[in-house]
Design a protein around this motif. Structure first.
Motif, PDB file in Angstrom:
ATOM      1  N   GLY A  51      -2.693 -64.144  98.073  1.00  0.00           N
ATOM      2  CA  GLY A  51      -3.997 -63.973  98.717  1.00  0.00           C
ATOM      3  C   GLY A  51      -4.396 -62.545  99.022  1.00  0.00           C
ATOM      4  O   GLY A  51      -5.543 -62.283  99.358  1.00  0.00           O
ATOM      5  N   ARG A  54      -2.058 -55.805  99.843  1.00  0.00           N
ATOM      6  CA  ARG A  54      -1.327 -54.866 100.678  1.00  0.00           C
ATOM      7  C   ARG A  54      -1.888 -54.948 102.089  1.00  0.00           C
ATOM      8  O   ARG A  54      -2.896 -55.622 102.324  1.00  0.00           O
ATOM      9  N   SER A  56      -3.506 -52.848 105.284  1.00  0.00           N
ATOM     10  CA  SER A  56      -4.140 -51.577 105.636  1.00  0.00           C
ATOM     11  C   SER A  56      -3.215 -50.766 106.537  1.00  0.00           C
ATOM     12  O   SER A  56      -2.580 -51.309 107.431  1.00  0.00           O
ATOM     13  N   ASP A  60      -5.947 -52.904 110.502  1.00  0.00           N
ATOM     14  CA  ASP A  60      -7.048 -53.874 110.494  1.00  0.00           C
ATOM     15  C   ASP A  60      -6.800 -55.031 109.534  1.00  0.00           C
ATOM     16  O   ASP A  60      -7.736 -55.672 109.084  1.00  0.00           O
ATOM     17  N   ASP A  62      -4.980 -57.298 106.183  1.00  0.00           N
ATOM     18  CA  ASP A  62      -4.632 -57.209 104.765  1.00  0.00           C
ATOM     19  C   ASP A  62      -5.838 -56.812 103.928  1.00  0.00           C
ATOM     20  O   ASP A  62      -6.981 -57.003 104.338  1.00  0.00           O
ATOM     21  N   ARG A  63      -5.553 -56.289 102.751  1.00  0.00           N
ATOM     22  CA  ARG A  63      -6.609 -55.912 101.803  1.00  0.00           C
ATOM     23  C   ARG A  63      -6.290 -56.523 100.435  1.00  0.00           C
ATOM     24  O   ARG A  63      -5.121 -56.725 100.103  1.00  0.00           O
ATOM     25  N   ALA A  64      -7.329 -56.778  99.686  1.00  0.00           N
ATOM     26  CA  ALA A  64      -7.141 -57.370  98.359  1.00  0.00           C
ATOM     27  C   ALA A  64      -7.976 -56.643  97.315  1.00  0.00           C
ATOM     28  O   ALA A  64      -8.497 -57.242  96.386  1.00  0.00           O
ATOM     29  N   GLY A  65      -8.128 -55.310  97.473  1.00  0.00           N
ATOM     30  CA  GLY A  65      -8.955 -54.551  96.529  1.00  0.00           C
ATOM     31  C   GLY A  65     -10.416 -54.716  96.893  1.00  0.00           C
ATOM     32  O   GLY A  65     -10.781 -55.496  97.779  1.00  0.00           O
ATOM     33  N   PHE A  66     -11.280 -53.960  96.206  1.00  0.00           N
ATOM     34  CA  PHE A  66     -12.700 -54.038  96.557  1.00  0.00           C
ATOM     35  C   PHE A  66     -13.614 -53.745  95.370  1.00  0.00           C
ATOM     36  O   PHE A  66     -14.430 -54.564  95.003  1.00  0.00           O
ATOM     37  N   ASP A  74      -8.617 -48.953  97.096  1.00  0.00           N
ATOM     38  CA  ASP A  74      -8.155 -49.922  98.082  1.00  0.00           C
ATOM     39  C   ASP A  74      -7.078 -50.853  97.505  1.00  0.00           C
ATOM     40  O   ASP A  74      -6.603 -51.737  98.195  1.00  0.00           O
TER      41      ASP A  74
ATOM     42  N   PRO B 130      -9.797 -59.490 102.993  1.00  0.00           N
ATOM     43  CA  PRO B 130      -9.443 -59.877 101.625  1.00  0.00           C
ATOM     44  C   PRO B 130     -10.433 -60.948 101.149  1.00  0.00           C
ATOM     45  O   PRO B 130     -10.718 -61.892 101.885  1.00  0.00           O
ATOM     46  N   VAL B 132     -13.544 -59.952  99.905  1.00  0.00           N
ATOM     47  CA  VAL B 132     -14.846 -59.293  99.762  1.00  0.00           C
ATOM     48  C   VAL B 132     -14.732 -58.260  98.653  1.00  0.00           C
ATOM     49  O   VAL B 132     -13.829 -57.410  98.674  1.00  0.00           O
ATOM     50  N   TYR B 133     -15.626 -58.337  97.680  1.00  0.00           N
ATOM     51  CA  TYR B 133     -15.619 -57.390  96.557  1.00  0.00           C
ATOM     52  C   TYR B 133     -17.010 -56.821  96.357  1.00  0.00           C
ATOM     53  O   TYR B 133     -18.001 -57.457  96.722  1.00  0.00           O
ATOM     54  N   ARG B 233      -8.914 -63.829 106.131  1.00  0.00           N
ATOM     55  CA  ARG B 233      -9.542 -63.662 104.831  1.00  0.00           C
ATOM     56  C   ARG B 233     -10.878 -64.371 104.908  1.00  0.00           C
ATOM     57  O   ARG B 233     -11.172 -65.047 105.885  1.00  0.00           O
ATOM     58  N   ARG B 410      -9.707 -41.948 101.113  1.00  0.00           N
ATOM     59  CA  ARG B 410      -9.383 -41.771  99.700  1.00  0.00           C
ATOM     60  C   ARG B 410     -10.493 -42.181  98.735  1.00  0.00           C
ATOM     61  O   ARG B 410     -10.424 -41.846  97.567  1.00  0.00           O
TER      62      ARG B 410
END
Lengths: 111, 456
Positions: A51, A54, A56, A60, A62-66, A74, B130, B132-133, B233, B410
């Motif tokens: 799901g 990585r 953050s 804040d 977890d992240r799943a790219g953007f 990200d 997680p 959102v794109y 999420r 970044r």
């Protein structure tokens, strides 16, 4: 060391909608074998099996790219030998081993 | 090689057509491409192991995509193509590149920058969850990887891409819960007449909307105070309707975007002056209709100047190539340039109408609560930025960046700077242009410290 959170981070974020007949490629994510398909980006290989990518560094969640186009940074993961990769622009290769947290001791630990 | 060295940065529609035009006049340009193959974001190629047809992949743009790819394949023997290569700085007449761990310095006489665009973002609560794109990212998942960003999605923001991506997801069999457009419907209806500058493109937009209707996908206009719901999420989106009522949908993914913004960092590093575009409400590099900038040797083409889209980028690419060659005494081609310039004009009228139809959501950003994250790289909130503006006294974006770190992460401001400028101008009660723009710093993308300089 950061690991994935329980429960809410399942099921996988991405769903495959076609092109499923490709050659399987095995990669290793956090020490576990994961089956990807030839031509997958590492991001897709991870997010079709989990799901998020990585955690953050700023507390804040977890992240799943953007952006998925190499602009937001990200989706960073690390190879097990400590190299940082941008997972949305890195293609899977047989035996590639990645971890979803920075390698230990990459930065001095805060006192 | 004898003669001037002309380089092209980017291999989307503008870069490919620029390179093609240079080759037509007997030059052998270097083409730098950050991707592994040509096409840019709009005509991005799927990996070789994929089998979908052009029609399936690019829909109404299939012929154009095919033509761009074929054009580049045809000239490949006559260009020095460098894929997987990031151009991360320009200084004087040198361009700095990174490919894997190898860094090179490449001298040029003329550089055509065709660096494209990325999604323009306005932050909303929950946009770092997680699932959102960016809208462009959601499209890339589908086109380049045959994946959906979720199984039940909502699309939020504004701009033509909102409707296109919604249709593409629906066609791929993914459950599209709602299209949530912050643009009020009256603005879109008012702009219809101006959009007739490109009747074909207008019809395409109308067609997308009809297709959504026929599939029973709800389209909401004038969406206010949208929030993406978590907690860990994406589980849905909440918003207020144009009439103030509370509404919500369930979703496991959200595609978010408010039109697109130019990737003009290299033009900035090269020393091109920028001006504020009152209509688009953002800064853009100065550049005449033929791709010439006030900085000798630097030419711009396509969406990195202003957002005219992929069709116009092809024309602009050829024009910039002609300008670069004319300035170096290789060809004149004045007639060809005049024809191309004229063709570009109708796209400029269309683009103005699009900006009216899908306005940048200034009012929404103004009322963004203090605890909403503005900088997704370092999780910095609107409140922290406002504090830098009001308490610490930053009245200009670079100063606010130094105080708050918004824009220092970044992504280097790509996804926060538009909103940060808006928040700063509101907090200081200044016109948007008065707070300035974030100065580009090299490298324009993060590099590995293991980068080793090699001779080109």
């Amino acid at each position: 060391m950061h690991t994935f959170g329980p429960g809410p981070l399942e099921p996988p974020q991405f769903v495959r909608v076609g092109e499923k007949q490709r050659q399987p490629v095995r990669i290793v994510v956090n020490g576990q074998s994961v089956e990807a398909l030839a031509g997958d980006t590492v991001l897709v290989a991870v997010l079709t099996t989990r799901g998020s990518l990585r955690r953050s560094e700023f507390g804040d969640g977890d992240r799943a790219g953007f952006c998925l186009m190499g602009a937001c940074q990200d989706c960073w993961l690390w190879t097990s030998d400590g190299r940082r990769i941008r997972s949305c622009t890195t293609t899977v290769a047989e035996g590639l081993s990645v971890v979803t947290h920075p390698p230990d001791n990459i930065w001095p630990a805060p006192a | 090689m004898a003669g001037p060295r002309i380089v092209v940065v980017g291999a989307g529609p503008a870069g490919v057509r620029a390179a093609e035009r240079l080759v037509e006049s007997g030059l052998k340009p270097i083409v730098f491409d950050e991707a592994c193959s040509c096409g840019g974001q709009i005509y991005r190629r799927q990996p070789g192991s994929f089998t979908r047809s052009y029609a399936e992949l690019y829909g109404a743009d299939a012929d154009r995509a095919k033509s761009i790819h074929a054009a580049f394949d045809r000239i490949l023997p006559s260009v020095d193509y460098r894929p997987n290569t990031t151009v991360w700085n320009i200084s004087g007449n040198e361009l700095f590149t990174a490919a894997d761990r190898q860094g090179r310095v490449v001298e040029f006489d003329a550089a055509i920058l065709a660096t494209g665009a990325t999604d323009r973002m306005a932050p909303v609560r929950g946009w770092t969850l997680p699932g959102v794109y960016s809208l462009g990212g959601a499209q890339i998942a589908l086109k380049a990887q045959a994946c959906g960003i979720g199984s039940k999605i909502a699309l939020l923001g504004t701009g033509p891409l909102l409707y296109l991506v919604a249709c593409q997801y629906s066609k791929a069999g993914i459950d599209v819960q709602a299209v949530l457009d912050t643009a009020p419907l009256p603005a879109q209806l008012l702009a219809t007449r101006q959009l007739l500058a490109k009747p074909g493109l207008l019809m395409r937009g109308v067609h997308l909307r009809l297709r959504l209707m026929s599939k029973g996908i709800p389209v909401h206009n004038g969406v206010r105070s949208p929030e993406i719901v978590g907690p860990e999420r994406v589980t849905g989106v909440r918003w207020r309707g144009a009439d103030g009522t509370s509404e919500s949908v369930d979703a496991d993914a959200v595609a978010l975007g408010f039109h697109v913004r130019s990737e003009a960092q290299l033009a900035d590093l090269a020393g091109c002056p920028f001006s504020f575009d009152e209509q688009m409400r953002q800064w853009r590099p100065d550049c005449d209709a033929t791709g010439r900038t006030p900085r000798p040797g630097i030419y711009l083409a396509g969406d990195c100047i202003r957002i005219l889209g992929g069709h116009a980028a092809e024309i602009a690419g050829r024009l910039a190539a002609i300008s670069a060659m004319a300035d170096h005494g290789i060809v004149t081609a004045a007639r060809e340039a005049a024809v191309l310039t004229r063709r570009l004009r109708s796209y400029q009228r269309f683009q103005k109408a699009l900006t009216n139809a899908f306005p940048w959501p200034e009012a929404e950003i103004r009322k963004l609560p203090d605890d909403v994250i503005v900088c997704r790289c370092e999780a910095i909130t609107a409140g922290e930025l406002r504090k830098a503006a009001v308490v610490m006294g930053a009245a200009e974006l670079n100063r606010a960046k130094a105080f708050s770190r918004v824009g220092m992460g970044r992504c280097q401001g790509r996804y926060c700077a538009s909103a940060a400028a808006q928040i700063l101008s509101d907090a200081r009660n200044l016109p948007l242009e008065a707070v300035g723009r974030i100065r580009t710093q090299a490298p324009v993308k993060p590099l590995t410290i293991a980068l080793e300089r090699v001779e080109s």
